[in-house]
Design an enzyme around this catalytic site. Structure first.
Site, mmCIF file in Angstrom:
data_model
loop_
_atom_site.group_PDB
_atom_site.id
_atom_site.type_symbol
_atom_site.label_atom_id
_atom_site.label_comp_id
_atom_site.label_asym_id
_atom_site.label_seq_id
_atom_site.Cartn_x
_atom_site.Cartn_y
_atom_site.Cartn_z
ATOM 1 N N ASP A 46 54.391 41.376 39.997
ATOM 2 C CA ASP A 46 54.482 42.834 40.067
ATOM 3 C C ASP A 46 55.915 43.291 40.321
ATOM 4 O O ASP A 46 56.357 44.311 39.805
ATOM 5 C CB ASP A 46 53.541 43.375 41.157
ATOM 6 C CG ASP A 46 52.080 43.207 40.754
ATOM 7 O OD1 ASP A 46 51.813 43.102 39.543
ATOM 8 O OD2 ASP A 46 51.213 43.166 41.637
ATOM 9 N N SER A 110 43.979 48.829 32.627
ATOM 10 C CA SER A 110 44.347 48.142 33.848
ATOM 11 C C SER A 110 44.487 49.193 34.950
ATOM 12 O O SER A 110 44.204 50.362 34.709
ATOM 13 C CB SER A 110 45.666 47.456 33.557
ATOM 14 O OG SER A 110 46.068 46.732 34.640
ATOM 15 N N GLU A 142 36.983 51.016 47.266
ATOM 16 C CA GLU A 142 36.128 49.850 47.000
ATOM 17 C C GLU A 142 36.976 48.600 46.890
ATOM 18 O O GLU A 142 38.212 48.673 46.892
ATOM 19 C CB GLU A 142 35.290 50.085 45.740
ATOM 20 C CG GLU A 142 36.105 50.291 44.490
ATOM 21 C CD GLU A 142 35.241 50.721 43.296
ATOM 22 O OE1 GLU A 142 34.628 51.806 43.373
ATOM 23 O OE2 GLU A 142 35.198 49.977 42.312
ATOM 24 N N LYS A 144 38.770 45.329 45.323
ATOM 25 C CA LYS A 144 39.306 44.886 44.040
ATOM 26 C C LYS A 144 38.998 43.395 43.928
ATOM 27 O O LYS A 144 39.532 42.571 44.671
ATOM 28 C CB LYS A 144 40.815 45.136 43.978
ATOM 29 C CG LYS A 144 41.404 44.801 42.624
ATOM 30 C CD LYS A 144 42.840 45.305 42.540
ATOM 31 C CE LYS A 144 43.422 45.115 41.155
ATOM 32 N NZ LYS A 144 43.295 43.778 40.603
ATOM 33 N N ASP A 146 38.814 39.665 42.448
ATOM 34 C CA ASP A 146 39.789 38.861 41.735
ATOM 35 C C ASP A 146 39.065 37.834 40.866
ATOM 36 O O ASP A 146 38.769 36.729 41.283
ATOM 37 C CB ASP A 146 40.705 38.154 42.739
ATOM 38 C CG ASP A 146 41.971 37.673 42.082
ATOM 39 O OD1 ASP A 146 42.232 38.073 40.931
ATOM 40 O OD2 ASP A 146 42.700 36.889 42.710
ATOM 41 N N TYR A 251 31.547 47.633 38.332
ATOM 42 C CA TYR A 251 32.197 48.737 39.040
ATOM 43 C C TYR A 251 32.575 49.907 38.138
ATOM 44 O O TYR A 251 33.330 50.783 38.525
ATOM 45 C CB TYR A 251 33.433 48.266 39.799
ATOM 46 C CG TYR A 251 34.350 47.353 39.001
ATOM 47 C CD1 TYR A 251 35.008 47.792 37.871
ATOM 48 C CD2 TYR A 251 34.556 46.037 39.419
ATOM 49 C CE1 TYR A 251 35.832 46.967 37.156
ATOM 50 C CE2 TYR A 251 35.389 45.189 38.701
ATOM 51 C CZ TYR A 251 36.022 45.656 37.567
ATOM 52 O OH TYR A 251 36.839 44.838 36.857
ATOM 53 N N LYS A 339 47.222 46.429 46.587
ATOM 54 C CA LYS A 339 47.112 44.971 46.650
ATOM 55 C C LYS A 339 47.397 44.505 48.071
ATOM 56 O O LYS A 339 48.337 44.974 48.706
ATOM 57 C CB LYS A 339 48.124 44.321 45.692
ATOM 58 C CG LYS A 339 47.890 44.639 44.217
ATOM 59 C CD LYS A 339 46.792 43.821 43.623
ATOM 60 C CE LYS A 339 47.106 42.655 42.811
ATOM 61 N NZ LYS A 339 48.030 42.372 41.882
ATOM 62 N N CYS A 433 52.169 1.852 59.449
ATOM 63 C CA CYS A 433 50.997 2.716 59.374
ATOM 64 C C CYS A 433 50.777 3.402 60.723
ATOM 65 O O CYS A 433 50.758 2.725 61.757
ATOM 66 C CB CYS A 433 49.770 1.889 58.996
ATOM 67 S SG CYS A 433 48.243 2.843 59.113
ATOM 68 N N CYS A 436 47.134 1.773 62.137
ATOM 69 C CA CYS A 436 46.960 0.354 62.471
ATOM 70 C C CYS A 436 48.280 -0.361 62.720
ATOM 71 O O CYS A 436 48.298 -1.500 63.163
ATOM 72 C CB CYS A 436 46.162 -0.355 61.385
ATOM 73 S SG CYS A 436 47.096 -0.564 59.861
ATOM 74 N N CYS A 451 49.528 1.801 53.102
ATOM 75 C CA CYS A 451 49.110 0.830 54.110
ATOM 76 C C CYS A 451 48.173 -0.134 53.387
ATOM 77 O O CYS A 451 47.172 0.291 52.811
ATOM 78 C CB CYS A 451 48.365 1.544 55.244
ATOM 79 S SG CYS A 451 47.439 0.401 56.297
ATOM 80 N N CYS A 456 42.332 -1.402 58.210
ATOM 81 C CA CYS A 456 42.932 -0.251 58.899
ATOM 82 C C CYS A 456 41.805 0.746 59.176
ATOM 83 O O CYS A 456 41.120 1.185 58.240
ATOM 84 C CB CYS A 456 44.003 0.373 58.017
ATOM 85 S SG CYS A 456 44.519 1.999 58.626
HETATM 86 S S1 IVH Z 1 38.208 49.920 37.775
HETATM 87 C C1 IVH Z 1 39.981 51.982 34.002
HETATM 88 N N1 IVH Z 1 37.429 48.707 39.928
HETATM 89 O O1 IVH Z 1 41.415 45.002 38.282
HETATM 90 C C2 IVH Z 1 40.064 50.990 35.072
HETATM 91 N N2 IVH Z 1 38.792 47.499 38.417
HETATM 92 O O2 IVH Z 1 44.265 45.371 37.808
HETATM 93 C C3 IVH Z 1 38.761 50.359 35.313
HETATM 94 N N3 IVH Z 1 39.217 45.169 39.092
HETATM 95 O O3 IVH Z 1 41.191 45.510 34.838
HETATM 96 C C4 IVH Z 1 38.856 49.324 36.315
HETATM 97 N N4 IVH Z 1 38.031 45.228 40.943
HETATM 98 O O4 IVH Z 1 39.620 43.782 35.972
HETATM 99 C C5 IVH Z 1 38.142 48.606 38.804
HETATM 100 N N5 IVH Z 1 36.614 47.713 41.849
HETATM 101 C C6 IVH Z 1 37.314 47.642 40.745
HETATM 102 C C7 IVH Z 1 37.960 46.446 40.379
HETATM 103 C C8 IVH Z 1 38.716 46.423 39.204
HETATM 104 C C9 IVH Z 1 38.779 44.469 40.148
HETATM 105 C C10 IVH Z 1 40.090 44.612 38.069
HETATM 106 C C11 IVH Z 1 39.765 44.994 36.658
HETATM 107 C C12 IVH Z 1 40.973 45.718 36.175
HETATM 108 C C13 IVH Z 1 42.039 45.121 37.042
HETATM 109 C C14 IVH Z 1 43.238 46.012 37.137
#
Ligand code: IVH
Length: 697
Positions: A46, A110, A142, A144, A146, A251, A339, A433, A436, A451, A456
């Site tokens: 990032d 994204s 909410e 995020k 991974d 989500y 993040k 070792c 031992c 060893c 041992c």
């Molecule tokens: S909303 C239009 N909600 O994070 C955007 N994304 O870095 C819709 N992700 O592409 C996405 N948890 O793969 C949304 N609670 C959440 C999420 C989430 C993980 C991911 C998702 C997105 C990426 C963006």
């Protein structure tokens, strides 16, 4: 090259720097998205994107002239439109050739990222300015997740298609693999057409299991649950998906207006009612102070979850503002991701101790001043090997930065050189070792110190752990504590002594948490293990490089342990599937006096060392199994012998020449007549990378 500006640019910029940055980011993207193998941390990535963004904000022309310049060092007058998109505007990776490509009905965007709470306040300010609101907006906080983002399409309530994000516009059709995830409903509670989006994750508990199995089988372990989830979905064999235990949380509802849904919260209720799984964590805030408090809370709370989260998402709740807020090329302006900061902390390296492994290999371990990291107290971290100590220039007394991904043992990231006082001490390689005391040796051609003492206590303890494990002799009930105690009492000196434990009933019953019943069970399990086939016994010995498959092969070809011991390395090499490493290892192991003595003792206890009773070990389904391969030309990554061994060990065939029976030809540089012939016969030709990507994931 410096771009002398004024005519086309507002500020002088080092083009080479821009070009390098873009190329670096593109390379990191390829590893992250296409190979599920990130090279750098999210934070580092990032930061690079931010740096690129800054340059582009000041010099927007660069985005377009980049390709022209990167192709050759053309003059500025050559500038033309460039179709290549800069990483700051591109989403995700590219759809792989392995799966068919599908255009998303609505682009899969994204989220813009921040590591900074104050930037969330800026986000709120901006949103209120755009919407012209003087009142507060309602936000949903909410998790995020991974994992791997996915879009699920249903027609008349029936599961039709699953598509990965790909580049945001075009994704891969991974329907068959996703069908194997039990939490993805195949039929909804209402027979409607709907598209929902979410994340496929591998629960941390399952991730640990998958890695344990891979480690035991001598396969590479996955770096983290995200890679494991993405790697599982993006391989070709759907039966593998079933065993891994993936999960899917939703989500996002596509086109909520079709169902007259007005808010994000309502949409989550709606998809839950249809039968989808959500995290159930959707917190509503209007007050920013409250929201910030919750963000703080989640730094620690997330540790309690069985899935990985890399941050939080803050979304405007009311859909009626979405159009007005709009979108950038990459992400919506109605949401932002916060993040979690990289979980790193500084502490002092108090000492380095040395651990003895099953095969006697010595591993250095960092003993740290206890420190809290991701909610748990860390006192030790892995240093892997002596090369790593040298590379990172680590000394005892150093302040070091340690890091822990949720699932992984803490690692020493680097030394804080500016904290050095001059009093730090070099880490000395041990000569003996630590358990031992026997002298350590460096075996020919190997880097690790070892060893070699067959009795041992630490080696024996680990040997026993392996011997009794599920894929080996499968003796349940013989835990670490019992083994330790009996080694201490002098009643267990080698793995063979397990079979004498029945003579020590009283001692066993006196152990903590061991009643008569558990002692009975343990003794029964030990006795029953004498029925295991020769292949299991051979595998259980833990001969380096002899996994389940190789044990099977050796047993089939040599029938009994004496034949195997008396075979020459050349004879071993004749076996399809046995390469040099394995052949030398087996030969040396069996011709070592101590090992041979142990084998005879085990035989004396009634264990099977000949083919009768051998149990066939099935090779797991994988894309290589049953297919015909051949390699030609100069390979970069593998020796010919190695690639052959990999193919055979996964149940593929290795042919001697090109014919129409050949399925795949792996061609390196300077491939000659074989390549020509394969092309004529329409045999698919793979590069080493393609072979790895498609067949070894
Ligand atoms: S909303 C239009 N909600 O994070 C955007 N994304 O870095 C819709 N992700 O592409 C996405 N948890 O793969 C949304 N609670 C959440 C999420 C989430 C993980 C991911 C998702 C997105 C990426 C963006």
């Amino acid at each position: 090259m410096k771009l002398f500006d004024n005519e086309i640019k507002s500020e002088t910029v080092d083009f080479e720097e821009y070009k390098k940055l873009r190329e670096d980011i593109e390379r990191y993207n390829r590893y992250y998205y296409d190979e599920d193998r990130p090279l750098i941390s999210d934070k580092e990535y990032d930061d690079l994107i931010k740096k690129l963004q800054k340059i582009e904000e000041k010099n927007p022309e660069l985005k377009n002239i980049y390709t022209v310049f990167s192709k050759d060092n053309s003059d500025i007058s050559d500038i033309e439109e460039n179709p290549e998109i800069t990483p700051t505007e591109k989403i995700g990776g590219t759809a792989s050739e392995k799966f068919s490509k599908v255009v998303h009905s609505v682009p899969m965007l994204s989220l813009s990222n921040t590591y900074n709470i104050s930037e969330i306040e800026d986000f709120d300010q901006r949103a209120r300015k755009i919407t012209g609101l003087d009142k507060k907006l309602e936000y949903i906080l909410e998790l995020k997740l991974d994992g791997l983002s996915i879009s699920l399409i249903y027609e008349k309530g029936m599961f039709k298609q699953a598509i990965t994000r790909g580049d945001g516009q075009i994704g891969e059709d991974v329907t068959e693999n996703v069908r194997e995830i039990s939490s993805v409903p195949k039929k909804l509670k209402d027979s409607i057409d709907v598209e929902v989006r979410g994340e496929i994750v591998l629960p941390i508990s399952n991730f640990n299991k998958v890695n344990e199995i891979r480690e035991e089988a001598g396969e590479d372990v996955f770096a983290n649950p995200r890679n494991a989830a993405a790697g599982t979905i993006r391989q070709l064999d759907s039966s593998i998906v079933k065993d891994r235990g993936l999960d899917c949380y939703l989500y996002y509802l596509v086109n909520p207006e079709r169902y007259e849904i007005k808010t994000h919260l309502e949409s989550m209720e709606f998809i839950k009612k249809l039968g989808f799984k959500t995290t159930d964590i959707f917190e509503k805030y209007t007050d920013f102070k409250e929201l910030e408090k919750s963000i703080e809370k989640w730094h620690d709370e997330r540790e309690k979850l069985d899935y990985e989260t890399d941050g939080l998402v803050i979304k405007v709740n009311d859909f009626s503002y979405y159009n007005e807020l709009g979108y950038t090329t990459k992400s919506p302006r109605w949401a932002i991701a916060y993040k979690f900061p990289a979980e790193q902390v500084k502490t002092k390296l108090l000492d380095v101790t040395f651990q003895v492994g099953r095969t006697g290999v010595i591993t250095p371990v960092a003993e740290l001043e206890p420190v809290t990291l991701s909610g748990s107290v860390v006192k030790r971290a892995s240093l892997h090997n002596f090369d790593e100590i040298e590379r990172k220039e680590i000394k005892i007394g150093d302040n070091v930065i340690i890091e822990k991904a949720a699932e992984i043992i803490p690692q020493v990231v680097n030394v804080v050189f500016e904290d050095r006082t001059g009093k730090e001490r070099e880490i000395e390689k041990p000569t003996n070792c630590p358990v031992c005391g026997s002298e350590l040796v460096k075996e020919e051609g190997q880097v690790a110190l070892k060893c070699l003492n067959p009795v041992c206590p630490e080696k024996v303890k680990r040997e026993i752990e392996y011997f009794v494990s599920r894929d080996a002799m499968n003796i349940s009930g013989l835990g670490e504590k019992i083994v330790e105690k009996f080694i201490e009492l002098g009643k267990i000196k080698t793995v063979v002594d397990i079979y004498s434990l029945k003579d020590y009933r009283e001692e066993l019953e006196n152990l903590e948490k061991m009643g008569k019943k558990s002692v009975d069970n343990l003794i029964n399990n030990i006795e029953e293990s004498k029925n295991r086939g020769f292949n299991k016994v051979l595998y259980s010995l833990g001969i380096p490089f002899v996994g389940k498959f190789t044990a099977n092969l050796l047993v089939k070809n040599f029938k009994n342990i004496e034949n195997l011991k008396n075979s020459e390395i050349e004879e071993l090499l004749q076996i399809k599937g046995v390469g040099e490493k394995v052949a030398i290892s087996v030969h040396n192991y069996l011709n070592n006096e101590d090992n041979w003595g142990k084998i005879n003792d085990l035989k004396g206890r009634g264990l099977n060392f000949s083919l009768e009773n051998a149990e066939e070990i099935e090779i797991e389904d994988n894309p290589i199994k049953g297919k015909n391969f051949l390699a030609t030309g100069k390979l970069e990554k593998y020796k010919r012998e190695e690639i052959k061994e990999i193919i055979l060990s996964k149940g593929g065939n290795y042919l001697s020449g090109v014919s129409k029976n050949l399925d795949f030809l792996i061609a390196g540089e300077k491939a000659g007549s074989k390549l020509e012939k394969a092309e004529k016969l329409n045999v698919r030709v793979l590069t080493e990378e393609e072979f790895e990507r498609e067949f070894l994931k």
